[in-house]
Enzyme design. Structure first.
Site, PDB file in Angstrom:
ATOM      1  N   GLU A  31       0.796  -1.246   0.000  1.00 26.40           N
ATOM      2  CA  GLU A  31       0.000   0.000   0.000  1.00 26.40           C
ATOM      3  C   GLU A  31       0.819   1.283   0.000  1.00 26.40           C
ATOM      4  OE1 GLU A  31      -2.588  -0.437   3.394  1.00 26.40           O
ATOM      5  OE2 GLU A  31      -3.672  -2.119   2.500  1.00 26.40           O
TER       6      GLU A  31
ATOM      7  N   GLU B 124      -6.082 -10.932  -1.385  1.00 26.92           N
ATOM      8  CA  GLU B 124      -6.939 -10.715  -0.198  1.00 26.92           C
ATOM      9  C   GLU B 124      -8.398 -10.610  -0.618  1.00 26.92           C
ATOM     10  OE1 GLU B 124      -5.530  -7.450   2.222  1.00 26.92           O
ATOM     11  OE2 GLU B 124      -3.432  -7.968   1.921  1.00 26.92           O
TER      12      GLU B 124
ATOM     13  N   ASP C   5      -1.460  -4.147  -3.039  1.00 35.02           N
ATOM     14  CA  ASP C   5      -2.245  -2.928  -2.794  1.00 35.02           C
ATOM     15  C   ASP C   5      -3.721  -3.167  -3.095  1.00 35.02           C
ATOM     16  OD1 ASP C   5      -2.827  -0.248  -2.158  1.00 35.02           O
ATOM     17  OD2 ASP C   5      -1.102   0.512  -3.283  1.00 35.02           O
TER      18      ASP C   5
HETATM   19  C1  XIL Z   1      -6.109  -6.492   8.361  1.00 36.05           C
HETATM   20  C2  XIL Z   1      -6.440  -7.657   9.285  1.00 36.05           C
HETATM   21  O1  XIL Z   1      -7.362  -8.496   8.644  1.00 36.05           O
HETATM   22  C3  XIL Z   1      -6.998  -7.138  10.586  1.00 36.05           C
HETATM   23  O2  XIL Z   1      -7.133  -8.194  11.520  1.00 36.05           O
HETATM   24  C4  XIL Z   1      -6.079  -6.059  11.178  1.00 36.05           C
HETATM   25  O3  XIL Z   1      -6.690  -5.510  12.303  1.00 36.05           O
HETATM   26  C5  XIL Z   1      -5.806  -4.974  10.165  1.00 36.05           C
HETATM   27  O4  XIL Z   1      -5.264  -5.559   8.997  1.00 36.05           O
HETATM   28  N1  XIL Z   1      -4.804  -4.891   3.724  1.00 36.05           N
HETATM   29  C6  XIL Z   1      -3.800  -5.705   4.179  1.00 36.05           C
HETATM   30  C7  XIL Z   1      -4.041  -6.570   5.347  1.00 36.05           C
HETATM   31  O5  XIL Z   1      -2.734  -5.780   3.543  1.00 36.05           O
HETATM   32  O6  XIL Z   1      -2.880  -6.747   6.114  1.00 36.05           O
HETATM   33  C8  XIL Z   1      -5.151  -6.034   6.214  1.00 36.05           C
HETATM   34  O7  XIL Z   1      -5.425  -6.990   7.234  1.00 36.05           O
HETATM   35  C9  XIL Z   1      -6.378  -5.763   5.384  1.00 36.05           C
HETATM   36  C10 XIL Z   1      -6.082  -4.715   4.349  1.00 36.05           C
END
Ligand code: XIL
Length: 373
Positions: A158, A281, A212
């Site tokens: 990010e 994700e 990202d």
């Molecule tokens: C999130 C987790 O799922 C949560 O448990 C934590 O509180 C915050 O982070 N982008 C990412 C992840 O790269 O690491 C994030 O994960 C979600 C957004």
């Protein structure tokens, strides 16, 4: 031959499964082929883990359906690195997870080395020279600890601004990075390349990812592509035969309004740069409660129409991902079920809060069947 038998059996398995839906948690998914088997000729199928996922029905679902995982939080800088400068690294929790996954033949993707969130503040405090050294030390320490055990890492997470305004110069990526990042404040835009160069030097066997979100927005995709292309071109101009940034992770935190053509354009844009394009994700939130889809709650019952709409999105996405199988190595979901998900209020997962498979699960099992229904 095997494939033919499978194609013949699948409709029977599915009908059996749908009619038995809602009985006994994960056990009724065992009547379908595991997701990892269904997609074995396409890409790896992943999910996230936390320490509490490593037992019971959870672990069952994980080992049944998935062949790759990402630690939800346990390999982030604030989990591994000491809370205060000069302290000890904390390996125990993540190592335990890694061992458990190795015992189950599940590959672990590393997440993440350099990020503006979940990072101890001391790492980005001090002179530019100190911060630079902190980054180098962190990457070297983590990659040497995991050498031979983790083969792909999100090196930078990010770095590009959440939103890029229309009419900006999208090639000018240096002016489109998040200025709130401690790394950016100390080192300017060069921190991105420094992170990748350090990671490559620390372990040349590791696949290096830029990860990202919001990359369906073509303005953000263009800025990100310009950044990666410039960094890779400079690296190759030095006589290196491979890219420095091997791959991009599309976080894919989507909602029901996601436009499949935008996802396609984004995959094509990054594949066109010679990158692997992984879905790192994935979740598809249905609706927010009180304006937010974040938070935890167990009541994950969706209206049938909502569950169906969500299933249609998953079906379209997986058909698209299959088309691009030559570019995609891994599709990882960000959450097993609607209770444990970080966006629990949005009910974004394939399993409900009781670990029963949702329509979305069956959409991933057989996208075309869902689209025909
Ligand atoms: C999130 C987790 O799922 C949560 O448990 C934590 O509180 C915050 O982070 N982008 C990412 C992840 O790269 O690491 C994030 O994960 C979600 C957004």
């Amino acid at each position: 031959m095997k494939i033919k038998i499978f194609v013949f059996l699948l409709p029977i398995l599915l009908v059996f499964n749908v009619t038995n839906c809602g009985t006994s948690g994960s056990s009724n998914t065992r009547q379908t082929q595991p997701l990892k088997t269904i997609y074995k000729d396409y890409f790896l199928i992943g999910n996230i883990i936390t320490p509490s996922y490593l037992r019971g029905e959870y672990l069952d679902l994980l080992t049944t359906h998935y062949n790759t995982v990402t630690c939800e939080n346990q390999m982030k800088p604030d989990a591994l690195a000491p809370a205060i400068r000069g302290g000890q690294y904390n390996w125990a929790q993540a190592d335990n997870m890694l061992n458990e996954m190795a015992a189950n033949d599940i590959l672990v993707h590393g997440h993440t080395l350099v990020w503006h969130n979940q990072t101890p503040s001391w790492m980005t405090e001090g002179t530019a020279a100190q911060v630079r050294q902190n980054m180098i030390n962190h990457i070297n320490t983590v990659l040497s600890h995991y050498k031979g055990r983790i083969f792909s890492w999100d090196v930078v997470n990010e770095a590009v601004k959440e939103r890029i305004n229309p009419g900006e110069n999208y090639e000018d990526w240096r002016n489109q990075l998040r200025t709130e990042s401690g790394w950016f404040k100390a080192l300017g835009a060069d921190y991105v390349e420094l992170a990748f160069r350090t990671a490559r030097a620390a372990d040349p066997d590791v696949m290096l990812y830029y990860n990202d979100y919001n990359l369906n927005n073509q303005r953000k995709a263009q800025v990100t592509a310009a950044m990666i292309e410039e960094i890779n071109n400079r690296y190759k101009a030095e006589g290196n035969s491979r890219n420095l940034i091997d791959a991009i992770g599309l976080q894919a935190h989507y909602g029901l309004t996601v436009r499949i053509d935008d996802v396609r354009n984004t995959i094509e844009r990054f594949a066109g740069l010679g990158l692997k394009v992984d879905i790192s994700e994935l979740d598809v939130e249905v609706r927010s409660v009180g304006g937010s889809s974040f938070g935890t709650r167990k009541d994950s019952r969706l209206l049938d129409t909502e569950a169906r709409q969500q299933a249609l999105v998953y079906a379209q996405l997986f058909n698209l991902f299959k088309e691009y199988k030559d570019h995609i190595t891994r599709v990882t979901m960000w959450g097993m079920d609607d209770e444990s998900s970080w966006k629990s209020m949005g009910n974004p997962c394939l399993f409900d809060g009781d670990l029963n498979p949702k329509q979305a699960f069956f959409a991933v099992v057989d996208p075309n069947r869902t689209l025909r229904l």
